[in-house]
Design a protein around this motif. Structure first.
Motif, mmCIF file in Angstrom:
data_model
loop_
_atom_site.group_PDB
_atom_site.id
_atom_site.type_symbol
_atom_site.label_atom_id
_atom_site.label_comp_id
_atom_site.label_asym_id
_atom_site.label_seq_id
_atom_site.Cartn_x
_atom_site.Cartn_y
_atom_site.Cartn_z
ATOM 1 N N UNK A 112 2.331 4.624 -3.410
ATOM 2 C CA UNK A 112 2.953 5.778 -2.762
ATOM 3 C C UNK A 112 4.305 5.389 -2.172
ATOM 4 N N UNK A 113 5.339 6.135 -2.546
ATOM 5 C CA UNK A 113 6.670 6.011 -1.957
ATOM 6 C C UNK A 113 6.918 7.275 -1.129
ATOM 7 N N UNK A 145 6.414 10.334 -3.897
ATOM 8 C CA UNK A 145 6.309 10.016 -5.315
ATOM 9 C C UNK A 145 5.435 8.777 -5.471
ATOM 10 N N UNK A 146 4.999 8.522 -6.693
ATOM 11 C CA UNK A 146 4.168 7.353 -6.967
ATOM 12 C C UNK A 146 4.805 6.541 -8.090
ATOM 13 N N UNK A 159 0.847 -1.189 0.000
ATOM 14 C CA UNK A 159 0.000 0.000 0.000
ATOM 15 C C UNK A 159 0.885 1.241 0.000
ATOM 16 N N UNK A 160 1.993 1.166 0.754
ATOM 17 C CA UNK A 160 2.931 2.280 0.889
ATOM 18 C C UNK A 160 4.341 1.729 1.043
ATOM 19 N N UNK A 161 5.308 2.437 0.469
ATOM 20 C CA UNK A 161 6.721 2.145 0.702
ATOM 21 C C UNK A 161 7.319 3.333 1.448
ATOM 22 N N UNK A 183 -1.068 6.012 5.929
ATOM 23 C CA UNK A 183 -2.456 5.558 5.970
ATOM 24 C C UNK A 183 -2.643 4.486 4.895
ATOM 25 N N UNK A 184 -2.358 3.226 5.228
ATOM 26 C CA UNK A 184 -2.372 2.164 4.211
ATOM 27 C C UNK A 184 -3.691 2.026 3.464
#
Length: 288
Positions: free
Chosen positions: A249-250, A243-244, A230-232, A275-276
């Motif tokens: 989302x990174x 960035x994406x 979900x997020x890095x 916020x995953x």
């Protein structure tokens, strides 16, 4: 109104600098249930790392740590003279005494705001494959860096013992981490926490492109997709931004050195809320 427990993230605290140490002394959760993800480079010296993680662990409901290159250094002035794998294992033992989770522990599940999600702290190092286009081999890339005077201090202080090289240590870590991630609960999305960006693109904004070779490995370039991120969360670049990549989302969450954050204002605010659930919905809408 009291906020719900939140998943927070920061990296590159570098508490050997007095201004950064003061920042950590003033860092508190907004809620008793907040977690803090720390994506490496807490400090260079073992005692400073222990001080910072111990303080944060006493305040946050849970601290999750992924090592950076600075924790793995063996500085000549550090009384702890362990090198390479032995130093990393001693850092893990120290974290366990403090109640801090590491890449060697079972991945915890965040059930607070934006959950549930599996939190996966990673330790995979780098292997010089983030080379500039004009360099076709590792040797050529390193030669260009030395000629330009753009050389990471790792070359002197980050020892790979007992591995023959840092890239061999990286290969072993990638293999083990892929196994761990494949064994996770695939019903849940992940939040991947690594000191280095998992993809090459974030390094494109570096002032010195040759430094990218110390910033990751191409072997992780699809992990955000393979392991349902979900997020890095990452650091190392000291360029906090979002960035994406492939809709994921990174989040670069570095504090960095005082000379870097002070021009942005007298009070640094690098801690980000992760916020995953929102990030997963966004990724799904982008990828259809």
């Amino acid at each position: 109104m009291k906020l719900p427990p939140r998943l927070r993230a920061v990296s590159d605290l570098h508490v050997g600098h007095p201004q950064n140490r003061a920042f950590v002394q003033d860092l508190h959760p907004d809620n008793d249930g907040d977690w803090l993800l720390v994506a490496g480079d807490v400090a260079d010296r073992f005692a400073d790392i222990e001080w910072a993680l111990g303080l944060l662990s006493s305040r946050f409901a849970r601290v999750v740590w992924a090592p950076g290159n600075h924790e793995l250094w063996t500085p000549p002035q550090d009384p702890v003279t362990l090198r390479g794998e032995e130093r990393y294992r001693e850092l893990v033992r120290m974290c366990r005494r403090l109640g801090v989770l590491t890449p060697e522990d079972p991945y915890p599940v965040w059930d607070g705001d934006g959950g549930p999600a599996t939190i996966a702290p990673l330790f995979v190092l780098y292997d010089y494959t983030f080379r500039v286009p004009e360099a076709h081999t590792q040797e050529e890339s390193l030669a260009l860096a030395y000629a330009a005077g753009v050389v990471c201090t790792d070359e002197a202080l980050l020892h790979p013992d007992p591995y023959p090289s840092r890239e061999a240590w990286c290969a072993a870590r990638v293999t083990e981490t892929e196994r761990r991630l494949a064994d996770r609960d695939t019903a849940l999305p992940t939040v991947l926490v690594n000191h280095y960006p998992l993809v090459r693109e974030p390094t494109d904004v570096l002032r010195y492109p040759l430094f990218a070779q110390w910033c990751g490995t191409v072997r992780t370039s699809d992990w955000h997709l393979r392991f349902d991120a979900a997020t890095v969360v990452y650091g190392h670049l000291h360029i906090p931004r979002t960035t994406f990549h492939d809709g994921v989302r990174f989040q670069e969450v570095s504090l960095g050195y005082p000379r870097e954050w002070q021009p942005r204002g007298p009070v640094p605010d690098p801690v980000r809320t992760i916020h995953p659930a929102d990030d997963r919905r966004r990724r799904s809408s982008v990828n259809g």
